[in-house]
Motif scaffolding. Structure first.
Motif, mmCIF file in Angstrom:
data_model
loop_
_atom_site.group_PDB
_atom_site.id
_atom_site.type_symbol
_atom_site.label_atom_id
_atom_site.label_comp_id
_atom_site.label_asym_id
_atom_site.label_seq_id
_atom_site.Cartn_x
_atom_site.Cartn_y
_atom_site.Cartn_z
ATOM 1 N N LEU A 68 7.302 -60.415 -34.011
ATOM 2 C CA LEU A 68 7.337 -61.949 -34.440
ATOM 3 C C LEU A 68 6.101 -62.727 -34.604
ATOM 4 O O LEU A 68 5.888 -63.852 -34.789
ATOM 5 C CB LEU A 68 8.078 -62.022 -32.237
ATOM 6 C CG LEU A 68 8.585 -63.554 -32.589
ATOM 7 C CD1 LEU A 68 9.193 -64.212 -33.883
ATOM 8 C CD2 LEU A 68 8.643 -63.853 -31.568
ATOM 9 N N ASP A 69 5.124 -62.363 -33.614
ATOM 10 C CA ASP A 69 3.971 -62.788 -33.988
ATOM 11 C C ASP A 69 3.237 -62.349 -35.063
ATOM 12 O O ASP A 69 2.651 -63.516 -36.012
ATOM 13 C CB ASP A 69 2.176 -61.818 -33.207
ATOM 14 C CG ASP A 69 2.343 -62.136 -31.622
ATOM 15 O OD1 ASP A 69 3.225 -63.015 -31.103
ATOM 16 O OD2 ASP A 69 2.508 -61.339 -31.493
ATOM 17 N N GLU A 70 3.553 -62.062 -36.427
ATOM 18 C CA GLU A 70 3.071 -61.470 -37.321
ATOM 19 C C GLU A 70 3.747 -62.638 -38.588
ATOM 20 O O GLU A 70 3.592 -63.359 -38.717
ATOM 21 C CB GLU A 70 3.071 -60.366 -38.361
ATOM 22 C CG GLU A 70 2.260 -59.119 -37.930
ATOM 23 C CD GLU A 70 3.149 -58.035 -38.230
ATOM 24 O OE1 GLU A 70 1.505 -56.638 -37.874
ATOM 25 O OE2 GLU A 70 3.714 -57.836 -38.612
ATOM 26 N N VAL A 71 4.688 -62.761 -38.142
ATOM 27 C CA VAL A 71 6.139 -63.580 -38.774
ATOM 28 C C VAL A 71 5.796 -65.164 -38.263
ATOM 29 O O VAL A 71 5.939 -65.704 -39.593
ATOM 30 C CB VAL A 71 7.622 -63.407 -38.036
ATOM 31 C CG1 VAL A 71 8.405 -64.465 -38.758
ATOM 32 C CG2 VAL A 71 7.728 -62.287 -39.300
ATOM 33 N N LEU A 72 5.230 -65.894 -37.363
ATOM 34 C CA LEU A 72 5.327 -67.123 -36.974
ATOM 35 C C LEU A 72 3.818 -67.190 -37.531
ATOM 36 O O LEU A 72 3.877 -68.184 -37.920
ATOM 37 C CB LEU A 72 5.162 -66.711 -35.542
ATOM 38 C CG LEU A 72 6.379 -66.782 -34.431
ATOM 39 C CD1 LEU A 72 6.094 -66.391 -33.006
ATOM 40 C CD2 LEU A 72 7.012 -68.122 -35.147
ATOM 41 N N GLU A 73 2.702 -66.196 -37.805
ATOM 42 C CA GLU A 73 1.309 -67.288 -38.094
ATOM 43 C C GLU A 73 1.736 -67.236 -39.599
ATOM 44 O O GLU A 73 1.612 -68.028 -40.043
ATOM 45 C CB GLU A 73 0.272 -66.124 -37.784
ATOM 46 C CG GLU A 73 -0.240 -65.989 -36.311
ATOM 47 C CD GLU A 73 -0.583 -67.039 -35.961
ATOM 48 O OE1 GLU A 73 -1.913 -67.371 -36.354
ATOM 49 O OE2 GLU A 73 -0.596 -67.926 -35.198
#
Length: 318
Positions: A144-149
């Motif tokens: 999720l962190d990768e996608v949000l960034e």
């Protein structure tokens, strides 16, 4: 000194490449993006106006042959063709990290097996995703962190719930300062109230499928400027609910994933019929179409977008 025809031809070929290199662009970076910088922009973007430009929300990111669900490469492929929100699904791993995948199990969309919650992030990252035909790709399951960034400056993510609490999802938006690139799904009015209490800057996709529900939301304490309304997964023939939502200043979304998209995928309707069906959603009063076949949907309404874009107050966001 005389130059050959080949020499000048070579220069002409290289000039566009050099020009692109100087500007810092690459072909792969040419996405259909939304120009949104903060929470205020997002609220204005989703505010209904009669001149609003219709657009798409890609269910699970717009998976297709060669491109798996909930995958950054798939998100990029969708945005390389159409303006689109990107709906995605978060799940906890065994070690409490969060990955993006629709199912609670790994089997259908990856070469892993069993529950995501029984695997560590390292284990989940070792698996590869499958496309819509079940073919294995080289793509990893994203966090999720990768996608949000990744989404910042490109699009708006629609974060579904799965087993994540509203508190956990709000915390992630806050942690990444993703107010301009993420909205949160609220399945109930109580969910919407909780999100608004936690953070008044976050816009939500709230589910209201009737005029009665719309009136109930009037008394929720949540401003209409904080929501876009998902009305139905089935074709809406009575525009009354759309009209009531529009009167309150919010946009409406209708789903095609389990109706028109499914009919086309099964071979029950032609591409011409599918295109007409997508346009009928907008004609009935919806502003946004949620579709599995996001590229097809975006292509079908392209002429409607262009007709609006010329004079729309929303054109500045596209």
């Amino acid at each position: 000194m005389k130059r050959s025809v080949k020499y000048y031809a070579g220069i002409l070929i290289l000039l566009p490449v050099a020009f692109v290199a100087v500007l810092g662009f690459k072909a792969a970076d040419k996405f259909y993006t939304f120009k949104l910088h903060n929470a205020k922009d997002v609220k204005e973007f989703f505010k209904y106006t009669p001149d609003a430009v219709p657009f798409i929300s890609a269910h699970r990111g717009g998976a297709r042959k060669g491109y798996p669900e909930n995958c950054i490469a798939t998100f990029e492929n969708t945005l390389s063709h159409v303006h689109s929100l990107l709906e995605m699904d978060p799940h906890y791993t065994k070690d409490s990290d969060i990955v993006v995948m629709h199912d609670a199990t790994l089997d259908r969309t990856s070469n892993g097996t069993g529950k995501i919650a029984d695997h560590t992030l390292k284990e989940v990252k070792s698996y590869k995703l499958k496309d819509v035909d079940g073919n294995l790709t080289n793509y990893q399951i994203p966090t999720l962190d990768e996608v949000l960034e990744w989404a910042k400056g490109k699009t708006i993510l629609v974060m579904d719930m799965k087993e994540l609490s509203m508190e956990a999802r709000v915390k992630k938006v806050q942690e990444h300062k993703a107010y301009a690139s993420t909205i949160i799904m609220a399945y109930t009015i109580a969910d919407a109230q909780k999100c608004y209490k936690l953070d008044k800057n976050i816009v939500m996709e709230v589910m209201l499928n009737s005029v009665e529900k719309v009136k109930e939301f009037d008394n929720s304490g949540v401003p209409w400027q904080n929501v876009i309304v998902f009305v139905s997964q089935k074709p809406v023939t009575d525009p009354t609910v759309f009209n009531e939502i529009h009167k309150r200043g919010a946009m409406c979304m209708e789903g095609a994933a389990f109706s028109y998209d499914a009919a086309y995928t099964k071979g029950n309707i032609s591409i011409e019929e599918l295109n007409k069906d997508y346009k009928s959603i907008i004609a009935a009063g919806a502003d946004v179409i949620e579709a599995n076949l996001a590229i097809e949907a975006g292509t079908a309404i392209h002429d409607l977008q262009q007709a609006k874009m010329a004079s729309s107050s929303k054109a500045k966001f596209f």
